[in-house]
Design a protein around this motif. Structure first.
Motif, PDB file in Angstrom:
ATOM      1  N   GLY A 161       0.633  -0.749   0.014  1.00 63.91           N
ATOM      2  CA  GLY A 161      -0.047  -0.544   0.175  1.00 63.91           C
ATOM      3  C   GLY A 161       1.110   1.031  -0.138  1.00 63.91           C
ATOM      4  N   VAL A 162       1.482   1.418   0.871  1.00 62.28           N
ATOM      5  CA  VAL A 162       2.701   2.314   1.395  1.00 62.28           C
ATOM      6  C   VAL A 162       3.834   1.798  -0.452  1.00 62.28           C
ATOM      7  N   GLY A 163       4.144   1.066  -0.330  1.00 62.26           N
ATOM      8  CA  GLY A 163       5.277   1.337  -0.749  1.00 62.26           C
ATOM      9  C   GLY A 163       4.531   1.642  -2.344  1.00 62.26           C
ATOM     10  N   ARG A 184       6.726 -11.461  -8.116  1.00 63.02           N
ATOM     11  CA  ARG A 184       5.726 -12.064  -9.197  1.00 63.02           C
ATOM     12  C   ARG A 184       5.535 -10.171  -8.834  1.00 63.02           C
ATOM     13  N   ASN A 185       5.865  -9.653  -8.280  1.00 61.58           N
ATOM     14  CA  ASN A 185       5.745  -8.470  -8.309  1.00 61.58           C
ATOM     15  C   ASN A 185       6.804  -6.809  -9.018  1.00 61.58           C
ATOM     16  N   LEU A 186       7.183  -7.721  -9.834  1.00 66.45           N
ATOM     17  CA  LEU A 186       8.544  -6.936 -10.649  1.00 66.45           C
ATOM     18  C   LEU A 186       7.728  -5.733 -11.803  1.00 66.45           C
ATOM     19  N   ASP A 199      14.545  -7.686  -7.731  1.00 66.59           N
ATOM     20  CA  ASP A 199      14.364  -8.884  -6.392  1.00 66.59           C
ATOM     21  C   ASP A 199      14.428  -9.162  -5.041  1.00 66.59           C
ATOM     22  N   TYR A 200      13.873  -8.591  -4.256  1.00 68.94           N
ATOM     23  CA  TYR A 200      14.519  -9.211  -2.725  1.00 68.94           C
ATOM     24  C   TYR A 200      15.009 -10.782  -2.300  1.00 68.94           C
ATOM     25  N   THR A 201      13.779 -11.724  -2.862  1.00 68.04           N
ATOM     26  CA  THR A 201      14.023 -12.951  -2.826  1.00 68.04           C
ATOM     27  C   THR A 201      15.582 -13.434  -3.326  1.00 68.04           C
ATOM     28  N   ALA A 217      11.863   2.778   3.890  1.00 60.70           N
ATOM     29  CA  ALA A 217      11.699   1.517   3.596  1.00 60.70           C
ATOM     30  C   ALA A 217       9.602   1.358   4.493  1.00 60.70           C
ATOM     31  N   ALA A 218       9.355   0.751   3.525  1.00 58.41           N
ATOM     32  CA  ALA A 218       7.664   0.927   4.071  1.00 58.41           C
ATOM     33  C   ALA A 218       7.579  -0.464   5.298  1.00 58.41           C
ATOM     34  N   ASN A 219       8.542  -0.984   5.808  1.00 58.07           N
ATOM     35  CA  ASN A 219       8.058  -2.169   7.138  1.00 58.07           C
ATOM     36  C   ASN A 219       9.922  -2.476   7.050  1.00 58.07           C
ATOM     37  N   GLY A 220      10.047  -1.837   8.928  1.00 55.94           N
ATOM     38  CA  GLY A 220      11.811  -2.252   8.240  1.00 55.94           C
ATOM     39  C   GLY A 220      12.217  -3.363   7.625  1.00 55.94           C
ATOM     40  N   GLY A 241       7.342   1.482   9.019  1.00 59.09           N
ATOM     41  CA  GLY A 241       6.851   0.478  10.007  1.00 59.09           C
ATOM     42  C   GLY A 241       8.021  -0.839  10.265  1.00 59.09           C
ATOM     43  N   GLY A 242       7.427  -1.583  10.909  1.00 53.07           N
ATOM     44  CA  GLY A 242       7.907  -2.452  11.071  1.00 53.07           C
ATOM     45  C   GLY A 242       7.662  -3.320  12.252  1.00 53.07           C
ATOM     46  N   SER A 243       8.329  -3.980  12.717  1.00 54.29           N
ATOM     47  CA  SER A 243       8.566  -5.349  14.256  1.00 54.29           C
ATOM     48  C   SER A 243       8.605  -4.269  15.495  1.00 54.29           C
ATOM     49  N   LYS A 315      -1.191  -7.355  -3.386  1.00 57.72           N
ATOM     50  CA  LYS A 315      -0.022  -5.697  -4.394  1.00 57.72           C
ATOM     51  C   LYS A 315      -0.859  -4.796  -4.226  1.00 57.72           C
ATOM     52  N   GLY A 316      -0.789  -3.559  -3.310  1.00 59.26           N
ATOM     53  CA  GLY A 316      -0.376  -2.811  -3.428  1.00 59.26           C
ATOM     54  C   GLY A 316      -2.240  -2.402  -2.150  1.00 59.26           C
ATOM     55  N   LYS A 317      -3.234  -1.803  -2.632  1.00 56.55           N
ATOM     56  CA  LYS A 317      -4.228  -1.932  -1.687  1.00 56.55           C
ATOM     57  C   LYS A 317      -5.048  -2.845  -1.647  1.00 56.55           C
TER      58      LYS A 317
HETATM   59  N1  NAP Z   1       4.640   5.797  10.067  1.00 53.39           N
HETATM   60  C1  NAP Z   1       3.094   5.683  10.219  1.00 53.39           C
HETATM   61  O1  NAP Z   1       2.574   6.827  10.719  1.00 53.39           O
HETATM   62  C2  NAP Z   1       2.460   4.973   8.812  1.00 53.39           C
HETATM   63  C3  NAP Z   1       1.572   4.996   8.502  1.00 53.39           C
HETATM   64  C4  NAP Z   1       0.706   3.892   7.350  1.00 53.39           C
HETATM   65  C5  NAP Z   1       1.554   2.733   7.905  1.00 53.39           C
HETATM   66  N2  NAP Z   1       2.671   2.928   8.406  1.00 53.39           N
HETATM   67  C6  NAP Z   1       3.225   1.065   8.357  1.00 53.39           C
HETATM   68  O2  NAP Z   1       3.776   1.350   7.197  1.00 53.39           O
HETATM   69  C7  NAP Z   1       3.746  -0.029   6.710  1.00 53.39           C
HETATM   70  C8  NAP Z   1       3.410  -1.175   5.416  1.00 53.39           C
HETATM   71  O3  NAP Z   1       2.701  -0.864   4.940  1.00 53.39           O
HETATM   72  P1  NAP Z   1       1.495  -1.036   3.733  1.00 53.39           P
HETATM   73  O4  NAP Z   1      -0.094  -0.588   3.643  1.00 53.39           O
HETATM   74  O5  NAP Z   1       2.472  -0.744   2.660  1.00 53.39           O
HETATM   75  O6  NAP Z   1       1.493  -2.479   4.202  1.00 53.39           O
HETATM   76  P2  NAP Z   1       1.582  -3.939   3.777  1.00 53.39           P
HETATM   77  O7  NAP Z   1       0.418  -3.478   2.291  1.00 53.39           O
HETATM   78  O8  NAP Z   1       0.999  -5.482   3.669  1.00 53.39           O
HETATM   79  O9  NAP Z   1       3.562  -4.057   2.403  1.00 53.39           O
HETATM   80  C9  NAP Z   1       2.972  -5.244   2.048  1.00 53.39           C
HETATM   81  C10 NAP Z   1       4.223  -5.411   1.124  1.00 53.39           C
HETATM   82  O10 NAP Z   1       4.630  -5.533   1.868  1.00 53.39           O
HETATM   83  C11 NAP Z   1       6.428  -6.196   0.702  1.00 53.39           C
HETATM   84  N3  NAP Z   1       6.993  -7.221   1.477  1.00 53.39           N
HETATM   85  C12 NAP Z   1       6.410  -8.422   2.541  1.00 53.39           C
HETATM   86  N4  NAP Z   1       7.396  -8.492   2.974  1.00 53.39           N
HETATM   87  C13 NAP Z   1       9.074  -7.827   2.272  1.00 53.39           C
HETATM   88  C14 NAP Z   1      10.220  -8.201   2.153  1.00 53.39           C
HETATM   89  N5  NAP Z   1      11.216  -8.807   3.268  1.00 53.39           N
HETATM   90  N6  NAP Z   1      10.948  -6.754   1.908  1.00 53.39           N
HETATM   91  C15 NAP Z   1      10.541  -6.178   0.574  1.00 53.39           C
HETATM   92  N7  NAP Z   1       8.940  -5.748   0.772  1.00 53.39           N
HETATM   93  C16 NAP Z   1       7.936  -6.931   1.167  1.00 53.39           C
HETATM   94  C17 NAP Z   1       5.597  -8.052  -0.082  1.00 53.39           C
HETATM   95  O11 NAP Z   1       5.254  -8.189  -1.104  1.00 53.39           O
HETATM   96  P3  NAP Z   1       5.357  -9.461  -1.692  1.00 53.39           P
HETATM   97  O12 NAP Z   1       3.892  -9.613  -1.615  1.00 53.39           O
HETATM   98  O13 NAP Z   1       6.306  -9.427  -2.602  1.00 53.39           O
HETATM   99  O14 NAP Z   1       6.527 -10.246  -0.654  1.00 53.39           O
HETATM  100  C18 NAP Z   1       3.685  -6.382  -0.486  1.00 53.39           C
HETATM  101  O15 NAP Z   1       3.477  -5.749  -1.301  1.00 53.39           O
HETATM  102  C19 NAP Z   1       2.902  -0.791   7.939  1.00 53.39           C
HETATM  103  O16 NAP Z   1       4.192  -1.469   9.483  1.00 53.39           O
HETATM  104  C20 NAP Z   1       2.352   0.600   8.437  1.00 53.39           C
HETATM  105  O17 NAP Z   1       2.568   0.309  10.263  1.00 53.39           O
HETATM  106  C21 NAP Z   1       3.240   3.261   9.329  1.00 53.39           C
END
Ligand code: NAP
Length: 329
Positions: A161-163, A184-186, A199-201, A217-220, A241-243, A315-317
């Motif tokens: 979503g964020v990415g 699969r998302n390239l 491709d991170y894999t 980094a959308a997640n860490g 975001g992240g762990s 894949k997106g939202k």
């Molecule tokens: N800071 C803030 O104020 C704020 C606001 C909104 C959201 N956030 C945070 O932002 C984070 C991301 O949200 P989101 O909605 O984008 O999440 P999301 O849509 O669930 O992200 C999923 C994507 O992450 C990819 N992914 C999974 N493992 C990965 C890895 N090891 N390396 C690279 N990509 C990987 C997946 O790709 P594959 O299927 O290809 O693996 C999938 O496309 C969340 O933790 C959320 O809490 C923070």
């Protein structure tokens, strides 16, 4: 009206489709007939009360706001007497997490400053996909990351979503974008404008000797010191975001690394902002950003939508559509 209600914290199983009273707008609010909503990690955090400290905001023993849903798009049905910018019939979108939540319902009331007029060229589903994820990406890249044209920018988690918004927003700012996602998302991330893909894999960008001025980094996904290695001198790392461990690293080690060297590292706390929403509206209307939608679920299947989102590979939202919201309970 129909709404997805939760009265206790827990898994998506606690979400129930119920008939509840239609809300009435206060003087500074509008009543919106919700046409679509979207799922964010924030819904999950408030559903599970995870992290635990979130309860200080959401209610210690049980949720104060019993209807989740931050991102909405719909039509204004009524306006309070102090509302100045909007009127009945306006098509709007916004992130209402700052004014009571409640988007997973047929109707919701929200302050007008949480909303903007829906871009004319996109559907309600596409509009509902935008607010929280896009504003997070925008604030991460522009406010925190100080993105500049020509900069080498890397987006990790580019296919979520964020990415998917981050890739397109970075391109709109004129950056040279490297997107990291799985095999699969390239093609998808190339199609939304990424100049380079990893491709991170197959490869670890923190070990390939390349350096980036800005990394979002959308997640860490990696320890903070791995990101430090991939930053160019005076580069900036922003973690959205992240762990829990990754969040603590960014909060505690980030400021120390930033103070003791030329590289800046930290996490992002994005906030809903009407000006940023209007900025996104312009990018959407100019065709510079197009929401990527993985799946749409009906209102009655919000729990299923959240379960799918929770798997972490959307894949997106993930969008909730209220087109069929007249069906019986
Ligand atoms: N800071 C803030 O104020 C704020 C606001 C909104 C959201 N956030 C945070 O932002 C984070 C991301 O949200 P989101 O909605 O984008 O999440 P999301 O849509 O669930 O992200 C999923 C994507 O992450 C990819 N992914 C999974 N493992 C990965 C890895 N090891 N390396 C690279 N990509 C990987 C997946 O790709 P594959 O299927 O290809 O693996 C999938 O496309 C969340 O933790 C959320 O809490 C923070």
């Amino acid at each position: 009206m129909k709404a997805i209600v939760y009265t206790t914290y827990g898994s998506p199983d606690v979400l129930k489709l119920k008939e509840v009273e239609k809300p009435t707008p206060k003087d500074d609010e509008v009543l919106i007939n919700v046409h679509a909503a979207s799922v964010n990690a924030a819904d999950l955090h408030y559903l599970r009360a995870d992290p635990f400290l979130l309860r200080l905001d959401s209610g210690l023993l049980k949720p104060k706001n019993t209807i989740l849903g931050a991102d909405i798009a719909g039509r204004v049905e009524a306006a309070g007497r102090n509302v100045k910018q909007l009127q009945s019939g306006d098509e709007v979108f916004g992130d209402i997490s700052g004014c009571g939540w409640g988007g997973f319902a047929e109707y919701v009331c929200a302050r007008e400053d949480a909303l903007a007029l829906k871009p004319a060229n996109i559907s309600f589903e596409e509009a509902a996909a935008v607010p929280m994820a896009a504003v997070t990406a925008l604030q991460g890249l522009r406010n925190k990351g100080q993105i500049q044209p020509g900069q080498k920018v890397l987006i990790n988690g580019a296919s979520g979503g964020v990415g998917t918004f981050a890739v397109q927003i970075a391109k709109a700012f004129g950056a040279e974008v490297t997107a990291v996602c799985s095999t699969r998302n390239l093609d998808m991330v190339r199609s939304i404008g990424a100049d380079h893909v990893i491709d991170y894999t197959q490869a670890d960008f923190t070990k390939n000797g390349q350096h980036y001025y800005l990394i979002l980094a959308a997640n860490g996904y990696h320890p903070i010191l791995a990101y430090k290695r991939a930053l160019s001198p005076r580069g900036m790392y922003v973690m959205s975001g992240g762990s829990t461990a990754q969040m603590f690293q960014a909060m505690l080690l980030g400021p120390w690394i930033s103070m003791t060297g030329s590289k800046k590292m930290g996490n992002l706390l994005a906030k809903p902002n009407q000006k940023d929403l209007a900025f996104m509206k312009e990018l959407l209307e100019a065709g510079k950003v197009t929401p990527v939608i993985d799946r749409c679920y009906p209102l009655s299947e919000v729990a299923e939508a959240i379960r799918y989102f929770e798997e972490g590979h959307a894949k997106g939202k993930v969008v909730i559509t209220l087109e069929d919201n007249n069906k019986t309970l």
